[in-house]
Design an enzyme around this catalytic site. Structure first.
Site, PDB file in Angstrom:
ATOM      1  N   TYR A 106      -6.837  -3.142  12.484  1.00 29.51           N
ATOM      2  CA  TYR A 106      -7.576  -1.911  12.178  1.00 29.51           C
ATOM      3  C   TYR A 106      -9.028  -2.078  12.567  1.00 29.51           C
ATOM      4  O   TYR A 106      -9.923  -2.006  11.725  1.00 29.51           O
ATOM      5  CB  TYR A 106      -7.409  -1.572  10.688  1.00 29.51           C
ATOM      6  CG  TYR A 106      -5.985  -1.134  10.376  1.00 29.51           C
ATOM      7  CD1 TYR A 106      -5.631   0.208  10.462  1.00 29.51           C
ATOM      8  CD2 TYR A 106      -5.004  -2.060  10.041  1.00 29.51           C
ATOM      9  CE1 TYR A 106      -4.328   0.620  10.211  1.00 29.51           C
ATOM     10  CE2 TYR A 106      -3.699  -1.667   9.791  1.00 29.51           C
ATOM     11  CZ  TYR A 106      -3.371  -0.319   9.876  1.00 29.51           C
ATOM     12  OH  TYR A 106      -2.075   0.083   9.631  1.00 29.51           O
ATOM     13  N   ASP A 151       0.806  -1.214   0.000  1.00 32.94           N
ATOM     14  CA  ASP A 151       0.000   0.000   0.000  1.00 32.94           C
ATOM     15  C   ASP A 151       0.846   1.274   0.000  1.00 32.94           C
ATOM     16  O   ASP A 151       0.705   2.118   0.855  1.00 32.94           O
ATOM     17  CB  ASP A 151      -0.914  -0.057   1.247  1.00 32.94           C
ATOM     18  CG  ASP A 151      -1.850   1.131   1.347  1.00 32.94           C
ATOM     19  OD1 ASP A 151      -2.332   1.600   0.306  1.00 32.94           O
ATOM     20  OD2 ASP A 151      -2.082   1.587   2.481  1.00 32.94           O
ATOM     21  N   GLU A 168       0.981  -1.704  14.269  1.00 37.23           N
ATOM     22  CA  GLU A 168       0.215  -0.754  13.455  1.00 37.23           C
ATOM     23  C   GLU A 168      -1.182  -0.653  14.025  1.00 37.23           C
ATOM     24  O   GLU A 168      -1.754  -1.666  14.448  1.00 37.23           O
ATOM     25  CB  GLU A 168       0.060  -1.228  11.993  1.00 37.23           C
ATOM     26  CG  GLU A 168       1.283  -1.082  11.133  1.00 37.23           C
ATOM     27  CD  GLU A 168       1.047  -1.514   9.678  1.00 37.23           C
ATOM     28  OE1 GLU A 168      -0.107  -1.434   9.191  1.00 37.23           O
ATOM     29  OE2 GLU A 168       2.023  -1.945   9.045  1.00 37.23           O
ATOM     30  N   GLU A 171       3.275  -8.533   7.310  1.00 35.06           N
ATOM     31  CA  GLU A 171       2.013  -9.196   7.018  1.00 35.06           C
ATOM     32  C   GLU A 171       2.115 -10.246   5.920  1.00 35.06           C
ATOM     33  O   GLU A 171       1.363 -10.214   4.945  1.00 35.06           O
ATOM     34  CB  GLU A 171       0.923  -8.166   6.654  1.00 35.06           C
ATOM     35  CG  GLU A 171       0.614  -7.197   7.777  1.00 35.06           C
ATOM     36  CD  GLU A 171      -0.584  -6.285   7.473  1.00 35.06           C
ATOM     37  OE1 GLU A 171      -1.140  -6.365   6.366  1.00 35.06           O
ATOM     38  OE2 GLU A 171      -0.947  -5.505   8.357  1.00 35.06           O
TER      39      GLU A 171
HETATM   40  C1  BDP Z   1      -1.547  -2.427   6.838  1.00 32.52           C
HETATM   41  C2  BDP Z   1      -0.292  -2.424   5.986  1.00 32.52           C
HETATM   42  C3  BDP Z   1       0.106  -1.012   5.588  1.00 32.52           C
HETATM   43  C4  BDP Z   1      -1.092  -0.267   5.040  1.00 32.52           C
HETATM   44  C5  BDP Z   1      -2.179  -0.243   6.106  1.00 32.52           C
HETATM   45  C6  BDP Z   1      -3.411   0.523   5.616  1.00 32.52           C
HETATM   46  O1  BDP Z   1       0.767  -3.049   6.684  1.00 32.52           O
HETATM   47  O2  BDP Z   1       1.127  -1.042   4.628  1.00 32.52           O
HETATM   48  O3  BDP Z   1      -0.790   1.007   4.591  1.00 32.52           O
HETATM   49  O4  BDP Z   1      -2.561  -1.564   6.376  1.00 32.52           O
HETATM   50  O5  BDP Z   1      -4.234  -0.095   4.960  1.00 32.52           O
HETATM   51  O6  BDP Z   1      -2.118  -3.687   6.888  1.00 32.52           O
HETATM   52  O7  BDP Z   1      -3.514   1.718   5.853  1.00 32.52           O
END
Ligand code: BDP
Length: 633
Positions: free
Chosen positions: A491, A203, A527, A438
């Site tokens: 997330y 991404d 993250e 990942e």
């Molecule tokens: C995570 C990835 C990262 C993405 C992020 C996203 O590791 O590279 O930019 O999601 O979707 O899973 O913002």
């Protein structure tokens, strides 16, 4: 015993069967070495032929590039993508050609005891380099340096004129890191002739070109090729075990001197390996854990043949228990960020104003660490981390590994880990290696794959823990048994249950209990975050507003505060700043999960994080003297 073991490991390295030959010391000037930087304007031509092979068919490297056809100005270092007004250059896939002409100093030509080396800090991705039409080196993969001795080639022309031609290809395949795939669309009712796309599984925008400085440097014929240091301490005594490898001389006497910041010699030794003992050692401490973070000694290595190389050395230890991360035997809590090498116009090109601004923002934020998501960053950035005490999780470019676990991928991955460890092993700031982001490690072949990559990394460097970054499939993840620290990305209320902020507490809690319960290893939230389009406000919060991003963070923080008393050892926000991505329906001119905009201005979430990080620093560390009364707080 630990100390002796570490030293022994170093000596064993002398015999180890490494895949790579030779060292990759950062080029530094010294009384025996000169450096000539080639940053600035280069000549550029993209090979737009359908096969992208015209440059090779016509041997563009044999003449000046402007004699082969139309050329344009191109700055180095920089990605080429955002420099021109031509969308075909921005989205170009295939070979591009760079050229730079210069005259080398006469004494480099006349004095054949001087070795001249050409070094490329990084180029994306596959590169071939010619000097005066002669091929001198070739390298696969971006993000890492490569070099070649060019003394003989430049000496063939007594005038010292030197034409450097570089062909760089950004095509990603199933066997590159990161992997990618080229797809040809052959349905002529839907796509124009020759239409193809580069699929990528990560991404961020696939920036390309010469991203880091290119330079020429000299050494004497007999030269210091590599240095490895491992540090330790006991009570007040610091211990620096070292190995120096010298090339170009059958025997070379060595003198090694360690100096403090004032330039006083604190320890010295002779010979290619040994242990330097430093009385009243000043340890290397992370930012916000000590009044004087990032303390560096200078290790000067000199040979009888008069090569001199000086390496900055921070003395510190790193250890991991089932619930803690220890730096100098004290628990360290990562409160930091994930970054990208990314900015307007330059793309991934190294840019000093940006680097210094980012460090000022990290300090403002109270961040003590970052992860080099999703590839190795410039050495110049790691040197800043050493000096400022910013702790680094150093990541390989293995991002987006899906179902590609074949032998070719694996061998390349091992070489990349070796290049990474070889380049970064002596940085005090680097406390952990991350072998991938990942990966689809629930696939059965991932077990052997990650076992092998992680083991190889530990063989290369038994002094640092190793991890990879997981994405929430704890029950099936094949690589996790081999890592030292569990790093997880998730997330909640974004990709899962979008809009439902109320799920975060329960889902995150379940996640942590599962992972820790099963593996009994410390956890880093590597993250978490949410997109916020700067200036967009809705309350009660909805997705993509600054308010929503703030509350996602605050809900995560509630769980962090419960778990950091137990086994959570860090939190890294996704992301430090907005960054460019491939175009797509979920991306509004790039990924907007930054707490700063791409131009490095704060969103509301930045203030939430700043307040939190300074509070954490007050609880867990010792603030430097100058921050006791910080005027900006
Ligand atoms: C995570 C990835 C990262 C993405 C992020 C996203 O590791 O590279 O930019 O999601 O979707 O899973 O913002």
């Amino acid at each position: 015993a630990n100390i002796v073991l570490r030293a022994l490991w170093l000596f064993a390295l002398l015999d180890a069967g490494l895949l790579l030959d030779g060292g990759m010391l950062y080029p530094r000037e010294s009384s025996s070495r000169e450096v000539k930087e080639l940053s600035g304007l280069w000549v550029f031509r993209a090979d737009r032929s359908p096969s992208r092979k015209q440059g090779f068919d016509e041997a563009w490297y044999k003449q000046r590039l402007e004699e082969t056809g139309p050329v344009i100005d191109m700055p180095v270092p920089a990605s080429y993508n955002d420099i021109t007004q031509d969308p075909a250059i921005r989205d170009f896939i295939g070979w591009v050609w760079y050229e730079r002409e210069l005259v080398v100093p006469t004494h480099w030509i006349r004095d054949d005891t001087i070795r001249v080396v050409l070094r490329v800090g990084s180029a994306h991705y596959n590169s071939i380099v010619w000097v005066n039409g002669v091929s001198v080196t070739q390298h696969e993969g971006g993000h890492l340096p490569f070099e070649a001795e060019v003394s003989d080639v430049i000496r063939k022309d007594p005038t010292g004129s030197c034409r450097i031609t570089t062909a760089v290809n950004n095509t990603l395949t199933l066997e590159t890191l990161p992997p990618g795939n080229i797809q040809y669309m052959n349905d002529r009712t839907r796509y124009p002739d020759g239409f193809f796309v580069q699929s990528i599984y990560f991404d961020f925008f696939n920036y390309a070109g010469i991203h880091r400085p290119v330079l020429l440097y000299t050494t004497p014929k007999a030269y210091v090729d590599d240095i490895t240091v491992v540090t330790n301490f006991s009570d007040n005594t610091g211990l620096v075990s070292y190995i120096v490898s010298v090339k170009g001389a059958v025997t070379a006497a060595l003198k090694v001197t360690l100096m403090d910041k004032q330039g006083h010699c604190v320890a010295s030794s002779n010979g290619p390996f040994g242990v330097l003992k430093v009385q009243d050692v000043k340890l290397w401490w992370p930012y916000l854990t000590h009044e004087n973070p990032g303390y560096l000694y200078s290790m000067e290595v000199g040979t009888t043949y008069e090569d001199v190389y000086t390496l900055p050395v921070g003395i510190r230890t790193v250890n991991v228990t089932s619930t803690q991360f220890l730096i100098n035997n004290k628990p360290f809590y990562f409160h930091g960020v994930n970054k990208h090498e990314d900015s307007d116009i330059r793309g991934k090109g190294l840019d000093w104003p940006l680097i210094v601004k980012d460090f000022n923002l990290l300090k403002w934020l109270g961040a003590n660490s970052f992860r080099t998501s999703h590839y190795p960053y410039a050495e110049e950035i790691l040197q800043m981390c050493d000096r400022h005490g910013i702790v680094v999780i150093d990541e390989s470019p293995a991002v987006g590994i899906k179902d590609i676990f074949g032998n070719a991928s694996l061998s390349h991955h091992l070489i990349v880990m070796e290049e990474l460890v070889r380049r970064d092993k002596n940085h005090a700031s680097v406390v952990m290696w991350s072998v991938a982001n990942e990966p689809a490690s629930e696939m059965p072949p991932a077990d052997y794959y990650f076992k092998t990559v992680i083991k190889h990394t530990k063989d290369l460097d038994p002094t640092r823990p190793v991890t990879f970054i997981s994405s929430s499939n704890f029950a099936r993840d094949k690589g996790v048994p081999y890592v030292d620290v569990i790093c997880i990305n998730n997330y909640f209320s974004w990709y899962h249950d979008p809009g439902h902020l109320e799920v975060i507490l329960i889902q995150l809690n379940t996640e942590y209990e599962n992972w820790h319960g099963k593996y009994k290893k410390p956890i880093i939230q590597s993250e978490y975050g949410a997109d916020a389009v700067p200036g967009v406000h809705v309350d009660p919060p909805v997705m993509f507003t600054e308010e929503y991003q703030k509350i996602v963070l605050q809900n995560y923080h509630k769980v962090f505060d419960q778990k950091r008393a137990q086994y959570l050892i860090g939190e890294l926000i996704w992301n430090f700043a907005d960054f460019m991505t491939t175009q797509g329906v979920t991306r509004v001119v790039g990924n907007k999960k930054g707490i700063f905009t791409r131009q490095r201005q704060p969103k509301a979430a930045a203030f939430v994080l700043k307040e939190r990080y300074w509070r954490l620093a007050n609880e867990t560390g010792r603030l430097p003297l100058w921050t006791k009364y910080p005027c900006s707080l």
